[in-house]
Enzyme design. Structure first.
Site, PDB file in Angstrom:
ATOM      1  N   LYS A 182       6.618  -1.922   1.742  1.00  0.00           N
ATOM      2  CA  LYS A 182       5.497  -1.293   2.448  1.00  0.00           C
ATOM      3  C   LYS A 182       4.283  -2.213   2.336  1.00  0.00           C
ATOM      4  O   LYS A 182       3.356  -1.999   1.549  1.00  0.00           O
ATOM      5  CB  LYS A 182       5.200   0.092   1.882  1.00  0.00           C
ATOM      6  CG  LYS A 182       4.299   0.934   2.798  1.00  0.00           C
ATOM      7  CD  LYS A 182       4.247   2.371   2.325  1.00  0.00           C
ATOM      8  CE  LYS A 182       3.311   3.216   3.178  1.00  0.00           C
ATOM      9  NZ  LYS A 182       3.801   3.393   4.566  1.00  0.00           N
TER      10      LYS A 182
ATOM     11  N   TYR B 125       0.828  -1.200   0.000  1.00  0.00           N
ATOM     12  CA  TYR B 125       0.000   0.000   0.000  1.00  0.00           C
ATOM     13  C   TYR B 125       0.862   1.249   0.000  1.00  0.00           C
ATOM     14  O   TYR B 125       2.061   1.196   0.237  1.00  0.00           O
ATOM     15  CB  TYR B 125      -0.931   0.003   1.216  1.00  0.00           C
ATOM     16  CG  TYR B 125      -0.248   0.338   2.533  1.00  0.00           C
ATOM     17  CD1 TYR B 125      -0.413   1.581   3.127  1.00  0.00           C
ATOM     18  CD2 TYR B 125       0.577  -0.589   3.175  1.00  0.00           C
ATOM     19  CE1 TYR B 125       0.206   1.898   4.332  1.00  0.00           C
ATOM     20  CE2 TYR B 125       1.196  -0.288   4.373  1.00  0.00           C
ATOM     21  CZ  TYR B 125       1.011   0.963   4.944  1.00  0.00           C
ATOM     22  OH  TYR B 125       1.645   1.272   6.126  1.00  0.00           O
TER      23      TYR B 125
ATOM     24  N   LEU C 130      11.815   1.255   6.610  1.00  0.00           N
ATOM     25  CA  LEU C 130      11.140   1.583   5.371  1.00  0.00           C
ATOM     26  C   LEU C 130      11.786   2.842   4.801  1.00  0.00           C
ATOM     27  O   LEU C 130      12.000   3.800   5.549  1.00  0.00           O
ATOM     28  CB  LEU C 130       9.656   1.846   5.640  1.00  0.00           C
ATOM     29  CG  LEU C 130       8.826   2.246   4.433  1.00  0.00           C
ATOM     30  CD1 LEU C 130       8.568   1.043   3.535  1.00  0.00           C
ATOM     31  CD2 LEU C 130       7.511   2.888   4.871  1.00  0.00           C
TER      32      LEU C 130
ATOM     33  N   GLU D 217      13.466   2.783  13.555  1.00  0.00           N
ATOM     34  CA  GLU D 217      12.561   3.842  13.136  1.00  0.00           C
ATOM     35  C   GLU D 217      11.388   3.851  14.099  1.00  0.00           C
ATOM     36  O   GLU D 217      11.425   3.190  15.131  1.00  0.00           O
ATOM     37  CB  GLU D 217      12.113   3.640  11.687  1.00  0.00           C
ATOM     38  CG  GLU D 217      11.423   2.320  11.417  1.00  0.00           C
ATOM     39  CD  GLU D 217      11.076   2.130   9.944  1.00  0.00           C
ATOM     40  OE1 GLU D 217      10.938   3.130   9.222  1.00  0.00           O
ATOM     41  OE2 GLU D 217      10.940   0.967   9.522  1.00  0.00           O
TER      42      GLU D 217
END
Length: 285
Positions: free
Chosen positions: A148, A33, A205, A181
């Site tokens: 993702k 997505y 990511l 992250e």
């Protein structure tokens, strides 16, 4: 304005979209997505988002998706709803295959829903002015964080823990204490006058806003370095901020209940907020 969906070119209210119980995206999270911010009816960083979507599709070997058509459908849906400040959500699912098996033995027809909904930035705008608090949380995600995908349970649990602690985000850390992250953001920290961020190849990511900040820092003559930050060293940093499609540049003033630096948004973070805002203005001109 209700959320307006576009499923294979047919527009409908989002609540009318139906997904088969046998779709592999529903059964296995076998899907990817993207989320795009819409400013004044225009898709921000659209090229970069679609490039990452293409990489995600290639990584999990979903074939036959026409991304040019997807972009056109997104534009048509934004225009049909006359959206100004909004979010565009795109999801590509591998499709339905029978019987239910873990391996996809043949190429199914991908399902490609997208939708647009109004976006109210008031909550994030308040946080950008005053700064927010975060917690640290174990990084329990799979090792292919560069894709993702919709496999977000570990992210959801970390973010839930943050909200239960009355914080906005969770910084994720590995067993050795290295921070990677945040649950749905990238993060940067300031130490020794330089801005640092986790190396793009290491369990993160490749954030679209993160990449923009790297470019904007160069424009603002701000030194940028890729390095690692450990939980034990959080007390030594001067500033920390999050970046994301909706959060933009979000100052962090508290981690695990302890202040970051002076406990207020710092000057480097403020400078990067300014150059980010200017970049959006230039995009809209």
């Amino acid at each position: 304005m209700r959320a307006l969906a576009n499923l294979d070119g047919q527009m409908m209210p989002l609540e009318q979209v139906k997904v088969s119980a046998l779709d592999r995206g529903f059964l296995f999270g076998d899907s990817v997505y993207e989320v795009l911010r819409i400013y004044q009816g225009k898709s921000w960083l659209e090229e970069e988002h679609f490039q990452r979507l293409g990489r995600s599709l290639e990584s999990i070997r979903i074939h036959g998706v026409d991304l040019v058509r997807m972009r056109r459908r997104g534009h048509e849906t934004i225009a049909a709803g006359q959206y100004r400040e909004a979010m565009l959500y795109i999801q590509i699912m591998r499709g339905t295959s029978m019987p239910r098996r873990h391996a996809s033995l043949k190429q199914a027809t991908p399902l490609e829903p997208l939708w647009v909904e109004d976006y109210d930035d008031a909550g994030y705008a308040a946080g950008r002015r005053t700064g927010v608090g975060v917690i640290t949380h174990p990084d329990l995600r799979w090792h292919r964080c560069g894709i993702k995908s919709t496999n977000l349970l570990a992210n959801v649990l970390a973010n839930q823990a943050a909200h239960e602690a009355n914080c906005d985000e969770a910084l994720l850390y590995l067993p050795d204490g290295t921070l990677t992250e945040a649950s749905h953001s990238s993060f940067f920290w300031i130490q020794g006058g330089a801005v640092h961020t986790t190396p793009g190849r290491d369990n993160i990511l490749p954030g679209i806003t993160r990449a923009l900040i790297l470019r904007l820092a160069d424009r603002a003559a701000i030194t940028m370095r890729e390095s690692h930050l450990r939980r034990d060293d959080l007390s030594k940093i001067e500033e920390l901020f999050l970046t994301g499609t909706t959060s933009e540049v979000m100052p962090v003033i508290q981690i695990d209940g302890k202040p970051v630096g002076s406990g207020s948004p710092g000057p480097v973070t403020r400078k990067l907020q300014e150059v980010y805002t200017q970049a959006v203005k230039e995009f809209l001109e």
